[in-house]
Write a protein that holds these residues in place. Structure first.
Motif, PDB file in Angstrom:
ATOM      1  N   GLY C 126      35.557 144.901  85.690  1.00 40.20           N
ATOM      2  CA  GLY C 126      34.958 144.834  84.364  1.00 40.20           C
ATOM      3  C   GLY C 126      35.058 143.484  83.683  1.00 40.20           C
ATOM      4  N   ALA C 127      35.452 142.437  84.423  1.00 40.18           N
ATOM      5  CA  ALA C 127      35.599 141.109  83.806  1.00 40.18           C
ATOM      6  C   ALA C 127      34.304 140.693  83.120  1.00 40.18           C
ATOM      7  CB  ALA C 127      35.990 140.076  84.857  1.00 40.18           C
ATOM      8  N   ASP C 128      34.441 139.995  81.999  1.00 42.28           N
ATOM      9  CA  ASP C 128      33.280 139.522  81.252  1.00 42.28           C
ATOM     10  C   ASP C 128      32.793 138.177  81.765  1.00 42.28           C
ATOM     11  OD1 ASP C 128      33.238 141.699  79.243  1.00 42.28           O
ATOM     12  OD2 ASP C 128      35.222 140.909  78.765  1.00 42.28           O
ATOM     13  N   GLY C 129      33.426 137.674  82.796  1.00 41.64           N
ATOM     14  CA  GLY C 129      33.039 136.408  83.395  1.00 41.64           C
ATOM     15  C   GLY C 129      34.126 135.975  84.350  1.00 41.64           C
ATOM     16  N   ILE C 130      33.824 134.959  85.162  1.00 41.97           N
ATOM     17  CA  ILE C 130      34.891 134.352  85.961  1.00 41.97           C
ATOM     18  C   ILE C 130      34.795 132.844  85.787  1.00 41.97           C
ATOM     19  CG2 ILE C 130      34.870 136.243  87.663  1.00 41.97           C
ATOM     20  CD1 ILE C 130      33.792 134.156  89.676  1.00 41.97           C
ATOM     21  N   ILE C 131      35.926 132.169  85.972  1.00 41.33           N
ATOM     22  CA  ILE C 131      35.879 130.712  86.066  1.00 41.33           C
ATOM     23  C   ILE C 131      36.371 130.373  87.455  1.00 41.33           C
ATOM     24  CG2 ILE C 131      36.184 130.284  83.599  1.00 41.33           C
ATOM     25  CD1 ILE C 131      39.038 129.495  84.109  1.00 41.33           C
ATOM     26  N   VAL C 132      35.695 129.419  88.089  1.00 37.88           N
ATOM     27  CA  VAL C 132      35.983 129.155  89.495  1.00 37.88           C
ATOM     28  C   VAL C 132      35.874 127.652  89.741  1.00 37.88           C
ATOM     29  CG1 VAL C 132      33.572 129.619  90.141  1.00 37.88           C
ATOM     30  CG2 VAL C 132      35.367 129.818  91.860  1.00 37.88           C
ATOM     31  N   GLU C 133      36.765 127.145  90.563  1.00 39.21           N
ATOM     32  CA  GLU C 133      36.765 125.713  90.836  1.00 39.21           C
ATOM     33  C   GLU C 133      35.841 125.408  92.016  1.00 39.21           C
ATOM     34  OE1 GLU C 133      40.562 123.569  89.455  1.00 39.21           O
ATOM     35  OE2 GLU C 133      41.258 125.356  90.495  1.00 39.21           O
ATOM     36  N   VAL C 134      34.936 124.435  91.782  1.00 37.44           N
ATOM     37  CA  VAL C 134      33.958 124.025  92.786  1.00 37.44           C
ATOM     38  C   VAL C 134      34.036 122.508  92.906  1.00 37.44           C
ATOM     39  CG1 VAL C 134      31.508 124.074  93.424  1.00 37.44           C
ATOM     40  CG2 VAL C 134      32.487 125.960  92.100  1.00 37.44           C
ATOM     41  N   HIS C 135      33.941 122.002  94.122  1.00 39.61           N
ATOM     42  CA  HIS C 135      34.032 120.554  94.352  1.00 39.61           C
ATOM     43  C   HIS C 135      33.100 120.213  95.521  1.00 39.61           C
ATOM     44  CE1 HIS C 135      35.807 116.632  95.370  1.00 39.61           C
ATOM     45  NE2 HIS C 135      36.418 116.669  94.202  1.00 39.61           N
ATOM     46  N   PRO C 136      32.391 119.097  95.427  1.00 36.03           N
ATOM     47  CA  PRO C 136      31.482 118.766  96.549  1.00 36.03           C
ATOM     48  C   PRO C 136      32.238 118.601  97.876  1.00 36.03           C
ATOM     49  CG  PRO C 136      31.586 116.971  94.912  1.00 36.03           C
ATOM     50  CD  PRO C 136      32.276 118.154  94.312  1.00 36.03           C
ATOM     51  N   ALA C 141      39.534 116.610  96.984  1.00 36.13           N
ATOM     52  CA  ALA C 141      39.775 116.822  95.547  1.00 36.13           C
ATOM     53  C   ALA C 141      41.123 116.238  95.148  1.00 36.13           C
ATOM     54  CB  ALA C 141      39.735 118.314  95.225  1.00 36.13           C
ATOM     55  N   LEU C 142      41.187 115.661  93.947  1.00 40.36           N
ATOM     56  CA  LEU C 142      42.442 115.074  93.468  1.00 40.36           C
ATOM     57  C   LEU C 142      43.444 116.161  93.081  1.00 40.36           C
ATOM     58  CD1 LEU C 142      41.105 112.057  91.381  1.00 40.36           C
ATOM     59  CD2 LEU C 142      41.938 112.110  93.741  1.00 40.36           C
ATOM     60  N   SER C 143      42.947 117.336  92.732  1.00 38.02           N
ATOM     61  CA  SER C 143      43.876 118.441  92.473  1.00 38.02           C
ATOM     62  C   SER C 143      43.196 119.755  92.812  1.00 38.02           C
ATOM     63  CB  SER C 143      44.330 118.447  91.001  1.00 38.02           C
ATOM     64  OG  SER C 143      43.379 119.073  90.188  1.00 38.02           O
ATOM     65  N   ASP C 144      43.999 120.730  93.177  1.00 34.88           N
ATOM     66  CA  ASP C 144      43.521 122.092  93.384  1.00 34.88           C
ATOM     67  C   ASP C 144      42.446 122.231  94.462  1.00 34.88           C
ATOM     68  OD1 ASP C 144      45.303 123.037  91.524  1.00 34.88           O
ATOM     69  OD2 ASP C 144      43.879 123.049  89.876  1.00 34.88           O
ATOM     70  N   LEU C 149      35.941 125.859  95.996  1.00 29.30           N
ATOM     71  CA  LEU C 149      34.812 126.152  96.873  1.00 29.30           C
ATOM     72  C   LEU C 149      33.900 124.927  96.939  1.00 29.30           C
ATOM     73  CD1 LEU C 149      33.741 129.659  95.474  1.00 29.30           C
ATOM     74  CD2 LEU C 149      35.388 129.160  97.294  1.00 29.30           C
ATOM     75  N   ASN C 150      33.181 124.771  98.057  1.00 31.70           N
ATOM     76  CA  ASN C 150      32.115 123.771  98.042  1.00 31.70           C
ATOM     77  C   ASN C 150      30.835 124.437  97.534  1.00 31.70           C
ATOM     78  OD1 ASN C 150      30.822 125.096 100.202  1.00 31.70           O
ATOM     79  ND2 ASN C 150      31.914 123.847 101.728  1.00 31.70           N
ATOM     80  N   ALA C 151      29.774 123.653  97.405  1.00 30.99           N
ATOM     81  CA  ALA C 151      28.555 124.167  96.765  1.00 30.99           C
ATOM     82  C   ALA C 151      27.989 125.365  97.532  1.00 30.99           C
ATOM     83  CB  ALA C 151      27.518 123.047  96.679  1.00 30.99           C
ATOM     84  N   GLU C 152      28.026 125.290  98.831  1.00 26.75           N
ATOM     85  CA  GLU C 152      27.453 126.375  99.635  1.00 26.75           C
ATOM     86  C   GLU C 152      28.269 127.658  99.452  1.00 26.75           C
ATOM     87  OE1 GLU C 152      27.078 125.312 103.733  1.00 26.75           O
ATOM     88  OE2 GLU C 152      26.661 127.404 104.347  1.00 26.75           O
ATOM     89  N   GLN C 153      29.602 127.506  99.481  1.00 28.91           N
ATOM     90  CA  GLN C 153      30.464 128.678  99.285  1.00 28.91           C
ATOM     91  C   GLN C 153      30.267 129.271  97.888  1.00 28.91           C
ATOM     92  OE1 GLN C 153      33.994 126.465 100.199  1.00 28.91           O
ATOM     93  NE2 GLN C 153      34.177 127.316 102.271  1.00 28.91           N
ATOM     94  N   PHE C 154      30.081 128.400  96.919  1.00 30.73           N
ATOM     95  CA  PHE C 154      29.848 128.877  95.551  1.00 30.73           C
ATOM     96  C   PHE C 154      28.544 129.677  95.476  1.00 30.73           C
ATOM     97  CE2 PHE C 154      28.060 127.958  91.219  1.00 30.73           C
ATOM     98  CZ  PHE C 154      28.922 128.782  90.513  1.00 30.73           C
ATOM     99  N   GLY C 155      27.508 129.155  96.127  1.00 28.33           N
ATOM    100  CA  GLY C 155      26.228 129.874  96.131  1.00 28.33           C
ATOM    101  C   GLY C 155      26.364 131.253  96.762  1.00 28.33           C
TER     102      GLY C 155
END
Lengths: 180, 180, 180, 180
Positions: C126-136, C141-144, C149-155
């Motif tokens: 029932g979450a009203d949204g998610i926040i997710v870390e995406v990096h090319p 990535a300098l952190s985390d 996810l990369n762009a393809e995984q995010f899609g």
């Protein structure tokens, strides 16, 4: 507590306490690192000992070498005590760091009748001091009355702590609770 | 450990130990309740003190009154120690129950150099005894070597515990670690 | 993050995030309560849901009604995941409060290959949204990076989330991860 | 549950459940490893996923390959729920093991109105099934009534779970809650 509050406290207090909820408030840690007063840094309620030592680094790195660490109990599933008092933190900190560590059996237990035995345990584990809540009328205290000692109980606790301190080759100075 | 094992142990041992993973093995608790030997009941790694006392009831209800409780540390997020040694359990048990409680600083810390300071803390908190792992050559121990003392370290620990015991008006009898 | 930082962020950002370590930084909460920007308030790593709701009150009380709560995982003894992702917080918050709650499966798991299944679970809870870390290039990535996810995984994740959202009668708007 | 109990259960039941408190009762695990019935092994309340998998090995090593793992929640400091339901265990087990894993949202939450949303979340996370407590009159149940659904609530939950299962390319077979 914020930056402005830290400066206000520093004007009148001998020591600035950073509470458990601010242990990783890095802005505040840097601020008190620039103030010429000792800092008592309390361990967060789910902080590892490494987290605590790394937070201390923020203060030290700004030039304030006078940091005192404090074990005050961790969050736990057992509501018998207010917190889970992790006295093993004391010998662990002594092994990893030159900084002194004190224990807070008032918050560590949250129950008046557990403060004295756990204060004794802290001293026996090697604590460099304890901080303890005392109130002339604990039942009328505006906060933390359930874990506060009255003057007579405090006197009795100090009497017991002196004996334990001697048994571990430490001495308790003056009327305070510092262990030398 | 199972029912058959309990009877085998009882033939040769002075005391039957129920380990933390069996604290809520109710069938085993009932079995040892019918055997005429003292039972050392270790607290489970996520058991409340109430859980521990209720487990002891299973032994007592079968007619065996000789139950010794044991604090040996809880599961924790901080890997600095093997477990989170909850010494506040000692005064809590003393308040809620007539049963004696001992502490196990070997499992409670998992690190040899922390056993002595935390053994001292346990005695200062009021423990009725400690159990401690000792091995002639800890580095060659088949299990738990990292938390075992050698004979010399054990002797030194006992010397220190005697002093702390005196400071809390207890006496350590004979060569064992029981506190009277 | 401090008061000055909050004002700087507010000049350029659409939303001010209060991280888990600042959830009980009451001075900062009051500051962002006076700024006219939505506030994303992340649950502390040992905070109860009641603690989280009480922290939100500090923002609301200053006149800023736009608070979004965020579940991002609790401290745990099991290092398989970075944190212990407490998705039950979602229906609990929905019962106790009118505030929306989003989930952060990146911090909640800390492992890239767990982000998508736990993102699906968050939406189903029932979450009203998610926040997710995406990096090319997550590995650079300098952190985390380990939880990005990369762009393809995010899609691919978004494709899966849309299906789960429909199954619980929610809709995912536009390219973002908000659930309407 | 003990060895004798396991044999009695096996005579009449389709599946033997090992409860959370017996997850590390190695004698019992070996016993059910020799019985020709599927075993549902519930995760202990402070067990890591590795602990759970190692307990399963005791059953498998005796020749019984039909082990079903079960996530039922961990002990926690937040009394809002009965336990802390760790749904990340589902993708973690799927990565590390060939064994199926089901989820128990009844024990995992302990609250009737949280069972359906967390059942949906479990299916979305990839659970191979759920187990759920149902009672014709939950308020009169001899145990666990607070987390039991009545028949109508169960029907509504199953309707919702079917939709989520389809959204993650799984199918729910027949009237039970298994996910194929």
């Amino acid at each position: 507590m914020d930056d402005e509050g830290a400066h206000l406290v520093a004007e009148v207090a001998d020591c600035i306490q950073i509470g458990a909820r601010n242990m990783q408030n890095y802005s505040l840690l840097k601020t008190v690192g620039k103030i010429n007063k000792p800092v008592l840094l309390k361990r967060g309620m789910a902080a590892t000992i490494q987290d605590l030592l790394l937070s201390a680094e923020y203060v030290l790195a700004e030039g304030n070498p006078n940091v005192i660490l404090c074990e005050r109990g961790l969050r736990s599933f057992d509501s018998t005590s207010r917190n889970l008092f992790d006295l093993t933190a004391i010998p662990v900190v002594h092994q990893l760091s030159h900084l002194p560590i004190v224990a807070d059996p008032s918050h560590g237990t949250g129950r008046r009748d557990k403060v004295t035995p756990m204060g004794r345990a802290a001293v026996a584990a090697g604590a460099d001091g304890i901080i303890v809540e005392v109130h002339p009328h604990p039942d009328r205290a505006l906060s933390d009355g359930a874990q506060s000692l009255n003057a007579e109980q405090f006197g009795e606790m100090m009497r017991q702590l002196r004996r334990v301190a001697e048994a571990v080759d430490r001495q308790i100075a003056g009327a305070g609770a510092g262990v030398a």
